[in-house]
Design an enzyme around this catalytic site. Structure first.
Site, PDB file in Angstrom:
ATOM      1  N   LYS A   1       0.848  -1.195   0.000  1.00 32.93           N
ATOM      2  CA  LYS A   1       0.000   0.000   0.000  1.00 32.93           C
ATOM      3  C   LYS A   1       0.883   1.245   0.000  1.00 32.93           C
ATOM      4  O   LYS A   1       1.881   1.312   0.724  1.00 32.93           O
ATOM      5  CB  LYS A   1      -0.920  -0.014   1.225  1.00 32.93           C
TER       6      LYS A   1
ATOM      7  N   SER B   1      -9.761   1.846   2.778  1.00 30.99           N
ATOM      8  CA  SER B   1      -8.913   2.617   1.879  1.00 30.99           C
ATOM      9  C   SER B   1      -7.878   1.781   1.126  1.00 30.99           C
ATOM     10  O   SER B   1      -7.250   2.262   0.180  1.00 30.99           O
ATOM     11  CB  SER B   1      -8.173   3.697   2.679  1.00 30.99           C
TER      12      SER B   1
ATOM     13  N   SER C   1     -10.067  -0.544   6.980  1.00 32.98           N
ATOM     14  CA  SER C   1      -9.472  -0.365   5.653  1.00 32.98           C
ATOM     15  C   SER C   1      -8.738  -1.573   5.095  1.00 32.98           C
ATOM     16  O   SER C   1      -8.301  -1.545   3.949  1.00 32.98           O
ATOM     17  CB  SER C   1      -8.522   0.840   5.660  1.00 32.98           C
TER      18      SER C   1
END
Length: 510
Positions: A75, A150, A174
């Site tokens: 990420k 997210s 997330s």
């Protein structure tokens, strides 16, 4: 079977090389990227360099661990030295960290092959990955729908076989929410079990780094690689790390599993409720004892979170002022530079949360909002503690509904409700895992399993028992064949994407 185990066996028997595996994943990544947009930066050169290093170790007769040579996606809010880290924000569009996050350093030392940095909601603030300043990621199961957020890029990449496993961060759901939307396994560890050093902060008392994988075993193996004390993180716990693979026993006879009644009622879609209730029935058939648990404070979790998290974000994001690093807008005064830089660098959702947090912390409102929210947070923790006096783990839906359409939820409140079922776990700092438990109209549904602090082994055991006795995790999105799980070739029918450099140098680009 675990994808990591299958590839590891191929490597140690020299059936295939790490470079061959890396090239096949990079090829599939490029083929699917025009449709999915999972990645902000693809690190092809770095991946091949790391893969060749693993091959050299094998040729030299050196024993390799299970993570060596395994393609990994990261990420893009985890700092990677020499490779830009954007947080999907214009504010950090050209930022190249001078240091490495602890988790990525540990995985690099284990021999993992980093194929790229994945898309996310800007500064990890969002539930759909639509808040990225650069692109919207699509759900591999339906390209018109969101992958969740997210960490949507990481979840989509694993679901589409662009990487074997991925790292995400979880502040209010997330990791678990996109795992549910994309039909993969995602785990938020106990707060402090995994180092946050090098994770760009959103809400420091809630953020936690965790793994995505196609199977529970893949997630357990990646967790093994990142868990452990780190002196660079003051919130890191000094605890012994068990062998999580030892918890993967398909036997839960005698386990007491609590059903969170409050999360199966109003707000939960009918198809989701039906799938989760069927999963609970299946767990009972496997020998678990099912108890209904009331957690009355959970109904205040969403409101509590959206005071605490924005308050911490407003403080954490104050550092982005155009002075030290990141975007700097030209201006004729210091105050004007601050204003222009933050106005142009931050997107609407980030600005919204900064304003909410600043208001909650302001004089005259601190006691009424922030202090009260912290008191409710304590009540939520107490409800969990009472529940774990009776049960080994708790279960609930991961999300109220399956993935919604891109652009469908423009109202911020309707978007915030996506995290209704995951937020209490973050507020209490507990481990939570999502794994597939059904489908509705071709879209995955996730089952959330929650454990007491540092009880990841129990969570993994229940998840593994459920997974091994069902076949939801074996289903694949309609994007062609996986590239290398069983040594299969990638789908030749997808368009080629432009490759991007990923050298560890200041010349890295996306």
């Amino acid at each position: 079977m675990s994808v990591i185990r299958a590839l590891h066996r191929q490597l140690v028997t020299k059936e295939r090389s790490a470079e061959e595996i890396a090239r096949e994943y990079l090829e599939r990544l490029a083929q699917l990227e025009p449709q999915l947009k999972s990645f902000i930066t693809v690190t092809e050169e770095l991946a091949l360099q790391q893969a060749r290093a693993v091959d050299a170790r094998i040729r030299a007769g050196e024993a390799i661990g299970p993570l060596a040579g395994i393609p990994l996606a990261v990420k893009d809010n985890l700092c990677t030295q020499g490779i830009r880290t954007t947080c999907a924000s214009r504010m950090l569009e050209g930022f190249i960290p001078p240091y490495e996050s602890t988790v990525t350093a540990r995985l690099a030392a284990a021999g993992m092959v980093t194929v790229g940095k994945t898309n996310l909601d800007e500064f990890a603030m969002g539930s759909s990955t639509e808040n990225s300043a650069f692109q919207r990621t699509a759900n591999p199961w339906d390209l018109t729908r969101v992958p969740g957020g997210s960490s949507g890029g990481s979840a989509a990449a694993v679901a589409a076989d662009q990487a074997v496993v991925a790292l995400g961060s979880d502040t209010g759901g997330s990791i678990r929410q996109p795992a549910a939307f994309c039909g993969v396994v995602g785990l938020k560890p106990t707060y402090g079990l995994v180092s946050r050093y090098g994770l760009v902060a959103f809400a420091s008392s809630l953020d936690q780094v965790g793994p995505f994988g196609r199977t529970v075993e893949d997630v357990a193996l990646l967790l093994q690689g990142i868990a452990g004390h780190d002196p660079m993180d003051s919130t890191s716990l000094k605890v012994d790390i068990p062998d999580y693979s030892q918890a993967l026993i398909p036997d839960i006879k005698g386990f007491k599993i609590g059903v969170i009644r409050d999360l199966l009622g109003e707000g939960c879609g009918e198809e989701t409720r039906a799938a989760v209730q069927a999963a609970i029935q299946h767990l009972q058939e496997l020998g678990a004892e099912i108890l209904e648990i009331d957690c009355p404070s959970f109904r205040y979790g969403l409101a509590t979170y959206y005071i605490i998290a924005p308050s911490e974000a407003s403080a954490n994001l104050a550092r982005y002022d155009g002075v030290k690093y990141g975007l700097r807008e030209p201006a004729d005064s210091l105050l004007s530079m601050y204003g222009k830089t933050r106005a142009h660098g931050f997107g609407p959702e980030v600005k919204r949360r900064i304003m909410i947090g600043t208001y909650a912390l302001s004089s005259g409102y601190y006691d009424a909002y922030y202090l009260k929210a912290q008191k409710v947070r304590t009540l939520i923790k107490q409800d969990f503690l009472k529940a774990f006096e009776k049960v080994d783990v708790l279960v609930s839906p991961t999300t109220p509904t399956p993935a919604f359409k891109l652009g469908e939820r423009e109202d911020p409140l309707s978007m915030y409700l996506c995290d209704l079922m995951t937020i209490p776990v973050n507020l209490a700092g507990l481990p939570g895992l999502s794994l597939p438990c059904g489908f509705a109209d071709g879209l995955p549904i996730g089952l959330q399993i929650v454990g007491n602090a540092l009880q990841e082994s129990k969570v993994l055991r229940v998840a593994y028992a459920y997974e091994q006795s069902t076949d939801w995790h074996k289903r694949r999105p309609p994007l062609g064949q996986p590239s290398v799980k069983e040594g299969q070739g990638s789908d030749p029918g997808q368009p080629q994407a432009k490759r991007r450099s990923g050298k560890r140098s200041k010349k890295s680009k996306s």
